[in-house]
Scaffold this active site. Structure first.
Site, PDB file in Angstrom:
ATOM      1  N   ASP A  55       2.114 -12.154   7.829  1.00 11.74           N
ATOM      2  CA  ASP A  55       0.712 -12.306   7.474  1.00 11.74           C
ATOM      3  C   ASP A  55      -0.072 -12.710   8.721  1.00 11.74           C
ATOM      4  O   ASP A  55       0.074 -13.828   9.218  1.00 11.74           O
ATOM      5  CB  ASP A  55       0.593 -13.370   6.384  1.00 11.74           C
ATOM      6  CG  ASP A  55      -0.840 -13.568   5.902  1.00 11.74           C
ATOM      7  OD1 ASP A  55      -1.770 -13.036   6.543  1.00 11.74           O
ATOM      8  OD2 ASP A  55      -1.022 -14.249   4.883  1.00 11.74           O
ATOM      9  N   ASP A  70      -6.846  -5.088  14.694  1.00 15.74           N
ATOM     10  CA  ASP A  70      -6.700  -3.652  14.453  1.00 15.74           C
ATOM     11  C   ASP A  70      -6.268  -3.476  13.005  1.00 15.74           C
ATOM     12  O   ASP A  70      -5.135  -3.114  12.708  1.00 15.74           O
ATOM     13  CB  ASP A  70      -5.655  -3.084  15.428  1.00 15.74           C
ATOM     14  CG  ASP A  70      -5.443  -1.587  15.277  1.00 15.74           C
ATOM     15  OD1 ASP A  70      -6.114  -0.973  14.428  1.00 15.74           O
ATOM     16  OD2 ASP A  70      -4.594  -1.041  15.996  1.00 15.74           O
ATOM     17  N   THR A  77      -7.191  -2.415   8.695  1.00 21.36           N
ATOM     18  CA  THR A  77      -7.765  -1.361   7.870  1.00 21.36           C
ATOM     19  C   THR A  77      -9.147  -1.789   7.385  1.00 21.36           C
ATOM     20  O   THR A  77      -9.690  -2.813   7.811  1.00 21.36           O
ATOM     21  CB  THR A  77      -6.851  -1.070   6.670  1.00 21.36           C
ATOM     22  OG1 THR A  77      -6.625  -2.297   5.944  1.00 21.36           O
ATOM     23  CG2 THR A  77      -5.505  -0.536   7.136  1.00 21.36           C
ATOM     24  N   ASP A  78      -9.734  -1.021   6.484  1.00 20.23           N
ATOM     25  CA  ASP A  78     -11.018  -1.375   5.885  1.00 20.23           C
ATOM     26  C   ASP A  78     -10.904  -2.717   5.155  1.00 20.23           C
ATOM     27  O   ASP A  78      -9.805  -3.142   4.794  1.00 20.23           O
ATOM     28  CB  ASP A  78     -11.452  -0.290   4.894  1.00 20.23           C
ATOM     29  CG  ASP A  78     -11.759   1.033   5.581  1.00 20.23           C
ATOM     30  OD1 ASP A  78     -11.998   1.023   6.793  1.00 20.23           O
ATOM     31  OD2 ASP A  78     -11.737   2.071   4.897  1.00 20.23           O
ATOM     32  N   HIS A 124      -7.424   3.926  19.757  1.00 24.49           N
ATOM     33  CA  HIS A 124      -6.503   3.004  20.414  1.00 24.49           C
ATOM     34  C   HIS A 124      -7.012   2.563  21.783  1.00 24.49           C
ATOM     35  O   HIS A 124      -6.853   1.390  22.163  1.00 24.49           O
ATOM     36  CB  HIS A 124      -5.122   3.654  20.546  1.00 24.49           C
ATOM     37  CG  HIS A 124      -4.438   3.844  19.233  1.00 24.49           C
ATOM     38  ND1 HIS A 124      -3.793   5.015  18.881  1.00 24.49           N
ATOM     39  CD2 HIS A 124      -4.297   3.019  18.172  1.00 24.49           C
ATOM     40  CE1 HIS A 124      -3.297   4.889  17.655  1.00 24.49           C
ATOM     41  NE2 HIS A 124      -3.596   3.694  17.217  1.00 24.49           N
ATOM     42  N   GLN A 181       0.839  -1.196   0.000  1.00 22.30           N
ATOM     43  CA  GLN A 181       0.000   0.000   0.000  1.00 22.30           C
ATOM     44  C   GLN A 181       0.877   1.251   0.000  1.00 22.30           C
ATOM     45  O   GLN A 181       2.071   1.179   0.273  1.00 22.30           O
ATOM     46  CB  GLN A 181      -0.905   0.005   1.243  1.00 22.30           C
ATOM     47  CG  GLN A 181      -0.141  -0.154   2.547  1.00 22.30           C
ATOM     48  CD  GLN A 181      -0.950  -0.744   3.678  1.00 22.30           C
ATOM     49  OE1 GLN A 181      -2.145  -0.958   3.562  1.00 22.30           O
ATOM     50  NE2 GLN A 181      -0.292  -1.016   4.791  1.00 22.30           N
TER      51      GLN A 181
END
Length: 286
Positions: free
Chosen positions: A143, A162, A164-165, A68, A37
């Site tokens: 991973d 935790d 990302t989308d 957090h 990314q």
């Protein structure tokens, strides 16, 4: 989709939500295209430093504590005695810092697939990384889906997802197979907590997550809404799933007597987050 306008505003345009969010910036600090990314850093005029991943706002100096703290303390105080904690994702290390505030926690393993996120956080959010060298912490770059698939059965007390989308590197964290791996790795009464997007903007995804968690065998769920100023709608959520038994409150006295500081989380905030708004109740009951 993101846009840095001529008048120095960073704007994240969310086509799926029909909305946009802007922060005024002084300058761009950094940009690295990792194998996974694009990670960008900006200096804003009012929110401190700002991390952007693939055009989406992720973390700012000013308001990251909402996320957090709510990703860590509700689950840890809902568990009777969490000792072994795993964080999937969490590359900015803010959640890791909050978990390590709990003196009873003996081991925390964080697995994020993208080392660039942590490198950027070390440089631009050093306060979030201040506990990275705690002897109880292991920070891995691998991973997380594979890690959970290979985790020893009934070895973990709390799993914090935790991520990302549910697109790109985070897509595999929102499905039955991943949840099955987490359930198998949790000890009796163990808790998984996952960021579950905006209940206002992304209810279909939230319902899919909750259904999948129950279908693979989690016994009870709690979805906790909380403010998140730089994410779409400003209202976000985390969903806790418990293995083998229903949630039975949380350790209120331990929260009140905590020896560490928080900016947002306390007993009242935890109780308030459990008071599900009516629009969420109706959606969950359908």
């Amino acid at each position: 989709m993101a846009n840095l306008e001529a008048n120095r505003w960073f704007t994240e345009i969310s086509d799926r939500d029909g909305s946009a969010f802007s922060l005024r910036v002084n300058k761009k600090l950094d940009e690295i295209q990792s194998p996974f990314q694009k990670v960008e850093m900006f200096e804003t005029t009012d929110f401190g430093n700002l991390m952007i991943i693939d055009g989406c706002t992720m973390v700012s100096t000013r308001e990251n504590f909402f996320y957090h703290e709510m990703m860590s303390h509700p689950a840890l105080f809902s568990h009777p005695a969490p000792k072994n904690v795993v964080i999937i994702g969490g590359g900015d290390c803010g959640t890791l810092r909050e978990v390590l505030k709990h003196p009873g926690v003996e081991k925390v393993t964080q697995i994020d697939i993208d080392e660039v996120v942590t490198q950027m956080s070390l440089k631009y959010f050093p306060e979030l990384c201040e506990s990275n060298n705690d002897p109880r912490a292991t920070v891995m770059f691998d991973d997380g889906i594979k890690y959970m698939r290979e985790a020893e059965a009934e070895s973990i007390d709390v799993i914090i997802v935790d991520g990302t989308d549910p697109v790109g590197p985070g897509e595999g964290l929102f499905n039955h197979a991943f949840y099955k791996s987490c359930l198998a790795a949790l000890r009796t009464g163990g808790i998984m907590i996952q960021q579950s997007e905006s209940p206002l903007m992304h209810m279909p995804l939230l319902l899919e997550m909750r259904d999948a968690m129950l279908e693979i065998g989690f016994v009870d769920l709690q979805t906790l809404p909380f403010p998140q100023p730089i994410y779409p709608s400003g209202l976000w959520s985390a969903t806790m799933a418990r293995k083998d038994e229903k949630f039975a409150g949380f350790r209120e006295q331990d929260v009140d007597n905590a020896t560490f500081d928080t900016e947002y989380y306390n007993t009242g905030i935890h109780k308030g987050a459990l008071a599900t708004p009516n629009f969420m109740k109706r959606a969950f009951e359908k």
